[in-house]
Design a protein around this motif. Structure first.
Motif, short mmCIF file in Angstrom:
data_model
loop_
_atom_site.label_atom_id
_atom_site.label_comp_id
_atom_site.label_asym_id
_atom_site.label_seq_id
_atom_site.Cartn_x
_atom_site.Cartn_y
_atom_site.Cartn_z
N ALA A 1 16.95 1.28 -6.83
CA ALA A 1 16.49 2.44 -7.31
C ALA A 1 15.46 2.32 -8.64
CB ALA A 1 17.28 3.97 -7.98
N GLU A 2 14.20 2.11 -8.91
CA GLU A 2 14.01 1.49 -9.87
C GLU A 2 13.28 2.75 -11.05
OE1 GLU A 2 10.80 -1.92 -9.73
OE2 GLU A 2 8.97 0.28 -10.37
N ARG A 3 13.28 3.04 -11.95
CA ARG A 3 13.42 3.68 -13.39
C ARG A 3 11.43 4.59 -13.07
NH1 ARG A 3 10.75 3.76 -18.12
NH2 ARG A 3 10.87 1.70 -18.61
N ASP B 1 0.45 -1.79 -0.21
CA ASP B 1 -0.02 -0.32 0.24
C ASP B 1 0.99 1.25 -0.11
OD1 ASP B 1 -2.54 -1.39 -0.11
OD2 ASP B 1 -2.68 -1.20 1.52
N GLY B 2 2.07 0.88 -0.38
CA GLY B 2 2.30 2.11 -1.08
C GLY B 2 3.86 2.18 -0.20
N ARG B 3 3.80 1.83 0.72
CA ARG B 3 4.56 1.29 2.18
C ARG B 3 6.19 0.88 1.92
NH1 ARG B 3 0.97 1.17 7.40
NH2 ARG B 3 -0.93 1.11 5.57
N ALA C 1 -1.56 4.27 -18.06
CA ALA C 1 -2.18 3.39 -16.93
C ALA C 1 -1.55 2.45 -15.85
CB ALA C 1 -3.41 2.94 -18.43
N GLU C 2 -2.20 2.38 -14.95
CA GLU C 2 -1.44 1.02 -14.42
C GLU C 2 -3.08 0.07 -14.61
OE1 GLU C 2 0.37 1.05 -10.36
OE2 GLU C 2 -0.62 2.96 -10.25
N VAL C 3 -2.21 -1.34 -14.82
CA VAL C 3 -3.76 -2.74 -15.44
C VAL C 3 -3.33 -3.30 -14.56
CG1 VAL C 3 -4.32 -1.18 -17.85
CG2 VAL C 3 -2.38 -2.89 -17.01
N1 LIG Z 1 8.28 3.08 -10.91
C1 LIG Z 1 7.26 3.48 -10.49
N2 LIG Z 1 7.38 4.46 -11.42
C2 LIG Z 1 5.70 5.14 -11.35
N3 LIG Z 1 5.14 4.67 -9.91
C3 LIG Z 1 5.04 4.15 -9.27
C4 LIG Z 1 6.90 3.07 -10.12
N4 LIG Z 1 6.04 2.40 -8.95
C5 LIG Z 1 5.15 2.56 -8.02
N5 LIG Z 1 4.85 3.44 -8.39
C6 LIG Z 1 3.17 4.28 -8.12
O1 LIG Z 1 3.92 3.33 -6.58
C7 LIG Z 1 2.57 2.35 -6.39
C8 LIG Z 1 3.01 1.40 -5.20
O2 LIG Z 1 3.86 0.90 -5.84
P1 LIG Z 1 3.73 -0.48 -5.43
O3 LIG Z 1 5.35 -1.02 -5.99
O4 LIG Z 1 2.85 -1.61 -6.46
O5 LIG Z 1 4.16 -1.13 -3.77
P2 LIG Z 1 2.54 -2.28 -3.49
O6 LIG Z 1 3.29 -2.82 -2.99
O7 LIG Z 1 2.83 -0.49 -2.54
O8 LIG Z 1 1.89 -1.66 -3.90
C9 LIG Z 1 2.01 1.98 -7.87
O9 LIG Z 1 0.98 1.56 -8.35
C10 LIG Z 1 2.33 3.14 -8.78
O10 LIG Z 1 0.98 4.03 -8.86
#
Ligand SMILES: Nc1ncnc2c1ncn2[C@@H]1O[C@H](COP(=O)(O)OP(=O)(O)O)[C@@H](O)[C@H]1O
Ligand SMILES: [Mg+2]
Length: 405
Positions: free
Chosen positions: A191-193, A157-159, A199-201
């Motif tokens: 560090a991820e690009r 959840d973003g953490r 869109a996110e799908v």
């Molecule tokens: N490399 C990225 N580039 C852009 N947005 C990202 C990236 N990684 C994550 N996000 C954003 O953060 C949200 C949560 O990241 P995620 O890695 O899916 O973690 P969680 O386990 O909290 O779901 C993603 O759904 C996306 O909106």
């Protein structure tokens, strides 16, 4: 109804366990749930409740002793302890398997597996506290459009994620703290690009013991503060190309075959501005982006999971009308936890409200969800607005929101 089928044990007592338990009981199964509190969302009538923590050997033992099949609603488990308990109960099957759950615990390992299987994923570089400034410089040089720092483990959840633009001096300290906390917990930092996504799908799929696999439609998801806020689809009814949906299904077949996966799972994806697909992460369980399958008149992701893990034939997911699902999330402005009643206003016409009966709400907490569907995608746009307004009125009507605490 007399339950005669296998007894299903669910590790975890949240809303996913509740919806799984409801489905399992509809299938005539006896269900036991391991939950930390007697008022957990999954503590519903008919469920045999085992009270305890997910990493407590005695609680795991009590659950295993009651069950033929164990499954999970949450990947944050102590797999060594769980493995030891399962080894003492040779007749008890764990689905999905420990290696599948282990993969879901580690996002970096997922990226390696995606790459091995030819599944595209965003580039990354490792970051270590011991060489933080050099590593951040390297990441900034490699990813001029920005990057997201991630803990390989323990994030949800973003953490465990932190978006980085151009790191200034003040941000440098916060980044250092973020990385130190991750390393202290046992995560690797990378560090991820930053993907400038169109869109996110996401897609939910279920695979049976015998290798048969079925796929729900690709859906579009929107996040708020890194938490799933809204899902709608089928994605192809909202402008996503059919070959993207086909590619996702192909990749999910490759992943499930590689893991010899049993049960329902989900993979989240980015579609970038050039229309290219990138895998984000996988979850070895029923998933928030599949809640729209719960209209009651068609096989849901929960039904499919129950069928797969108990060795029953899989239903075919039905072709669906356009739909929307909205999570009711605790307002992000909230500080602390507050008692929270269920909504009293009926949901908008033609929609269903699922309330999880959690006692308290806090910022970003998933309290329930709303689903609706319509014959045409245009009507879904209006329904999305109606659901958003419904949620806004609900939070505005609660005293802690009015006080702005
Ligand atoms: N490399 C990225 N580039 C852009 N947005 C990202 C990236 N990684 C994550 N996000 C954003 O953060 C949200 C949560 O990241 P995620 O890695 O899916 O973690 P969680 O386990 O909290 O779901 C993603 O759904 C996306 O909106
Ligand atoms: Mg995610």
């Amino acid at each position: 109804m007399t339950a005669v089928g296998p007894r299903l044990g669910i590790l975890g007592g949240g809303q996913l366990a509740r919806m799984l338990a409801e489905s399992a009981m509809r299938h005539g199964l006896r269900v036991a749930v391991l939950a930390e509190a007697a008022d957990a969302p999954a503590a519903i009538p008919g469920v045999d409740l085992v009270l305890g923590a997910l990493d407590e050997p005695a609680a795991l033992e009590a659950l295993a002793a009651r069950c033929d099949v164990l499954t999970v609603e949450n990947e944050f488990l102590d797999l060594d302890r769980l493995g030891a308990v399962v080894a003492r109960h040779p007749s008890v099957h764990l689905h999905p398997s420990r290696p599948a759950i282990a993969l879901a615990q580690d996002k970096l390992e997922q990226k390696r597996v995606f790459s091995r299987l030819g599944i595209p994923t965003a580039e990354y570089t490792l970051v270590r506290v011991a060489s933080l400034d050099d590593d951040l410089r390297r990441a900034a040089g490699r990813f001029p459009g920005g990057f997201v720092l991630k803990w390989s483990r323990f994030g949800y959840d973003g953490r465990g994620n932190r978006v980085v633009g151009r790191p200034g001096a003040a941000e440098r300290d916060a980044i250092a703290e973020f990385c130190r906390a991750g390393e202290a917990a046992g995560a690797t930092i990378y560090a991820e690009r930053r993907v400038d996504f169109a869109a996110e799908v996401a897609m939910v799929s279920t695979r049976a013991h015998d290798g048969r696999q079925v796929f729900f439609p690709l859906v579009v998801s929107r996040q708020d503060h890194g938490v799933c806020r809204e899902v709608f689809g089928p994605a192809t009814a909202f402008g996503v190309a059919a070959d993207i949906e086909r590619d996702v299904a192909g990749h999910m077949a490759a992943l499930a075959t590689d893991l010899d996966y049993c049960g329902t799972f989900a993979v989240e994806w980015f579609i970038d501005r050039d229309g290219a697909l990138l895998a984000n992460e996988m979850a070895p369980r029923v998933h928030n982006t599949g809640h729209y399958t719960l209209f009651g008149d068609e096989p849901s992701q929960f039904d499919l999971h129950v069928q797969a893990v108990t060795g029953r034939p899989l239903s075919a997911p039905a072709v669906r009308d356009p739909f929307v699902m909205r999570n009711l999330l605790g307002p992000f402005s909230l500080r602390g936890a507050h008692p929270c009643p269920a909504p009293s206003e009926p949901p908008p016409a033609g929609t269903l409200l699922y309330w999880y009966d959690k006692r308290t709400v806090s910022a970003g907490r998933k309290m329930g969800h709303l689903t609706g569907r319509a014959a045409i995608a245009g009507a879904i746009e209006r329904m999305r607005d109606a659901l958003r307004d419904y949620e806004r009125r609900f939070w505005a009507g609660l005293s802690f929101e009015r006080q702005g605490t």
